[in-house]
Design a protein around this motif. Sequence first.
Motif, PDB file in Angstrom:
ATOM      1  N   SER A  78     -23.159 -17.097   2.106  1.00  0.00           N
ATOM      2  CA  SER A  78     -22.582 -15.761   1.940  1.00  0.00           C
ATOM      3  C   SER A  78     -21.133 -15.870   1.498  1.00  0.00           C
ATOM      4  N   LYS A  79     -20.846 -15.358   0.327  1.00  0.00           N
ATOM      5  CA  LYS A  79     -19.471 -15.384  -0.175  1.00  0.00           C
ATOM      6  C   LYS A  79     -18.665 -14.259   0.455  1.00  0.00           C
ATOM      7  N   MET A  80     -17.383 -14.517   0.658  1.00  0.00           N
ATOM      8  CA  MET A  80     -16.498 -13.469   1.149  1.00  0.00           C
ATOM      9  C   MET A  80     -16.172 -12.542  -0.015  1.00  0.00           C
ATOM     10  N   VAL A  81     -15.765 -11.338   0.287  1.00  0.00           N
ATOM     11  CA  VAL A  81     -15.556 -10.340  -0.749  1.00  0.00           C
ATOM     12  C   VAL A  81     -14.329 -10.655  -1.601  1.00  0.00           C
ATOM     13  N   ALA A  82     -13.196 -10.892  -0.965  1.00  0.00           N
ATOM     14  CA  ALA A  82     -11.956 -11.058  -1.708  1.00  0.00           C
ATOM     15  C   ALA A  82     -11.424 -12.481  -1.723  1.00  0.00           C
ATOM     16  N   LEU A  83     -11.755 -13.267  -0.739  1.00  0.00           N
ATOM     17  CA  LEU A  83     -11.268 -14.646  -0.680  1.00  0.00           C
ATOM     18  C   LEU A  83     -12.249 -15.572  -1.393  1.00  0.00           C
ATOM     19  N   PRO A  84     -11.735 -16.614  -2.034  1.00  0.00           N
ATOM     20  CA  PRO A  84     -12.615 -17.519  -2.794  1.00  0.00           C
ATOM     21  C   PRO A  84     -13.276 -18.574  -1.907  1.00  0.00           C
ATOM     22  N   THR A  85     -14.008 -18.131  -0.915  1.00  0.00           N
ATOM     23  CA  THR A  85     -14.680 -19.044   0.006  1.00  0.00           C
ATOM     24  C   THR A  85     -15.920 -18.361   0.571  1.00  0.00           C
ATOM     25  N   THR A  86     -16.597 -19.038   1.465  1.00  0.00           N
ATOM     26  CA  THR A  86     -17.794 -18.468   2.077  1.00  0.00           C
ATOM     27  C   THR A  86     -17.518 -18.075   3.522  1.00  0.00           C
ATOM     28  N   MET A  87     -18.459 -17.398   4.124  1.00  0.00           N
ATOM     29  CA  MET A  87     -18.343 -17.003   5.531  1.00  0.00           C
ATOM     30  C   MET A  87     -18.387 -18.208   6.465  1.00  0.00           C
ATOM     31  N   ALA A  88     -18.797 -19.349   5.948  1.00  0.00           N
ATOM     32  CA  ALA A  88     -18.833 -20.562   6.772  1.00  0.00           C
ATOM     33  C   ALA A  88     -17.434 -20.914   7.275  1.00  0.00           C
ATOM     34  N   VAL A  89     -16.401 -20.600   6.492  1.00  0.00           N
ATOM     35  CA  VAL A  89     -15.019 -20.860   6.918  1.00  0.00           C
ATOM     36  C   VAL A  89     -14.704 -20.061   8.172  1.00  0.00           C
ATOM     37  N   CYS A  90     -15.127 -18.830   8.192  1.00  0.00           N
ATOM     38  CA  CYS A  90     -14.894 -17.973   9.354  1.00  0.00           C
ATOM     39  C   CYS A  90     -15.734 -18.429  10.542  1.00  0.00           C
ATOM     40  N   CYS A  91     -16.986 -18.730  10.311  1.00  0.00           N
ATOM     41  CA  CYS A  91     -17.914 -19.094  11.392  1.00  0.00           C
ATOM     42  C   CYS A  91     -17.680 -20.495  11.938  1.00  0.00           C
ATOM     43  N   SER A  92     -17.064 -21.369  11.167  1.00  0.00           N
ATOM     44  CA  SER A  92     -16.922 -22.761  11.589  1.00  0.00           C
ATOM     45  C   SER A  92     -16.052 -22.933  12.826  1.00  0.00           C
ATOM     46  N   ARG A 125       0.811  -1.210   0.000  1.00  0.00           N
ATOM     47  CA  ARG A 125       0.000   0.000   0.000  1.00  0.00           C
ATOM     48  C   ARG A 125       0.853   1.273   0.000  1.00  0.00           C
ATOM     49  N   PHE A 126       1.874   1.333   0.831  1.00  0.00           N
ATOM     50  CA  PHE A 126       2.625   2.575   0.981  1.00  0.00           C
ATOM     51  C   PHE A 126       3.781   2.724   0.001  1.00  0.00           C
ATOM     52  N   PHE A 127       4.378   1.638  -0.415  1.00  0.00           N
ATOM     53  CA  PHE A 127       5.530   1.760  -1.308  1.00  0.00           C
ATOM     54  C   PHE A 127       5.174   1.501  -2.766  1.00  0.00           C
ATOM     55  N   LEU A 128       4.257   0.604  -3.024  1.00  0.00           N
ATOM     56  CA  LEU A 128       3.889   0.284  -4.400  1.00  0.00           C
ATOM     57  C   LEU A 128       2.550   0.901  -4.798  1.00  0.00           C
ATOM     58  N   HIS A 129       1.851   1.502  -3.834  1.00  0.00           N
ATOM     59  CA  HIS A 129       0.559   2.150  -4.061  1.00  0.00           C
ATOM     60  C   HIS A 129      -0.476   1.203  -4.674  1.00  0.00           C
ATOM     61  N   VAL A 130      -0.415  -0.045  -4.228  1.00  0.00           N
ATOM     62  CA  VAL A 130      -1.370  -1.066  -4.656  1.00  0.00           C
ATOM     63  C   VAL A 130      -1.899  -1.734  -3.385  1.00  0.00           C
ATOM     64  N   SER A 131      -3.196  -1.872  -3.310  1.00  0.00           N
ATOM     65  CA  SER A 131      -3.791  -2.517  -2.148  1.00  0.00           C
ATOM     66  C   SER A 131      -4.076  -3.990  -2.453  1.00  0.00           C
ATOM     67  N   LEU A 132      -3.713  -4.845  -1.517  1.00  0.00           N
ATOM     68  CA  LEU A 132      -4.031  -6.266  -1.648  1.00  0.00           C
ATOM     69  C   LEU A 132      -5.429  -6.474  -1.062  1.00  0.00           C
ATOM     70  N   ALA A 133      -6.384  -6.714  -1.910  1.00  0.00           N
ATOM     71  CA  ALA A 133      -7.778  -6.811  -1.462  1.00  0.00           C
ATOM     72  C   ALA A 133      -7.994  -7.967  -0.498  1.00  0.00           C
ATOM     73  N   TRP A 134      -7.296  -9.029  -0.668  1.00  0.00           N
ATOM     74  CA  TRP A 134      -7.500 -10.224   0.132  1.00  0.00           C
ATOM     75  C   TRP A 134      -6.802 -10.172   1.488  1.00  0.00           C
ATOM     76  N   ALA A 135      -5.824  -9.282   1.638  1.00  0.00           N
ATOM     77  CA  ALA A 135      -4.972  -9.299   2.833  1.00  0.00           C
ATOM     78  C   ALA A 135      -5.747  -9.021   4.126  1.00  0.00           C
ATOM     79  N   MET A 136      -6.558  -7.995   4.121  1.00  0.00           N
ATOM     80  CA  MET A 136      -7.277  -7.647   5.341  1.00  0.00           C
ATOM     81  C   MET A 136      -8.350  -8.687   5.667  1.00  0.00           C
ATOM     82  N   GLU A 137      -8.958  -9.243   4.638  1.00  0.00           N
ATOM     83  CA  GLU A 137      -9.973 -10.267   4.874  1.00  0.00           C
ATOM     84  C   GLU A 137      -9.340 -11.533   5.454  1.00  0.00           C
ATOM     85  N   LEU A 138      -8.192 -11.932   4.917  1.00  0.00           N
ATOM     86  CA  LEU A 138      -7.487 -13.097   5.439  1.00  0.00           C
ATOM     87  C   LEU A 138      -7.011 -12.850   6.866  1.00  0.00           C
TER      88      LEU A 138
END
Length: 166
Positions: free
Chosen positions: A116-130, A34-47
């Motif tokens: 419910s699909k997660m926004v950036a990760l290729p999985t569902t919220m069931a992974v988080c809730c399990s 984010r700060f050096f390459l000015h690109v945000s990793l969409a999946w990073a915060m979700e993971l």
Amino acid sequence: MEKLIKYFRSILVVLLCAMTAMDVIVIVAQVIFRFFLHVSLAWAMELAGVSLVWITFLGATLATMDESNINFNGFIDKLNGVPKLVLKTVCNLLVLAMCYIMVRYGYKSVLIGANSKMVALPTTMAVCCSVIPISGVFMAFAVGTNLGASVVVSRLFGAKDMARMK
């Protein structure tokens, strides 16, 4: 049984350490991108968020195994014998009731999250809730072994001998 518990505890500690290390790496990578390459990793915060949930619940399981979960240590340490056993048993029964709630409603959350699909990760919220029902089962097992150990200690040693025990 004791070897199985120690083995499971070791696996839990390694898993928690690995997930914490992964969180650090992912968050540092996000900051660099984010700060050096000015690109945000969409999946990073979700993971990082999902792993933080897993770390929290599995850490609570580890605390339950070590009997360092919700306690009144200053108060319990001052007690001896039967009053100490009764208070520890009440605390364990309250945790066991919470485990039931975690398993019952955590399972319902997993079923809802499966749609419910997660926004950036290729999985569902069931992974988080399990992790909620999973840790509820593991905590219930830990509480059961703690209660069993308390009963064995109380039957092997009388109230007078329990006063000397930790």
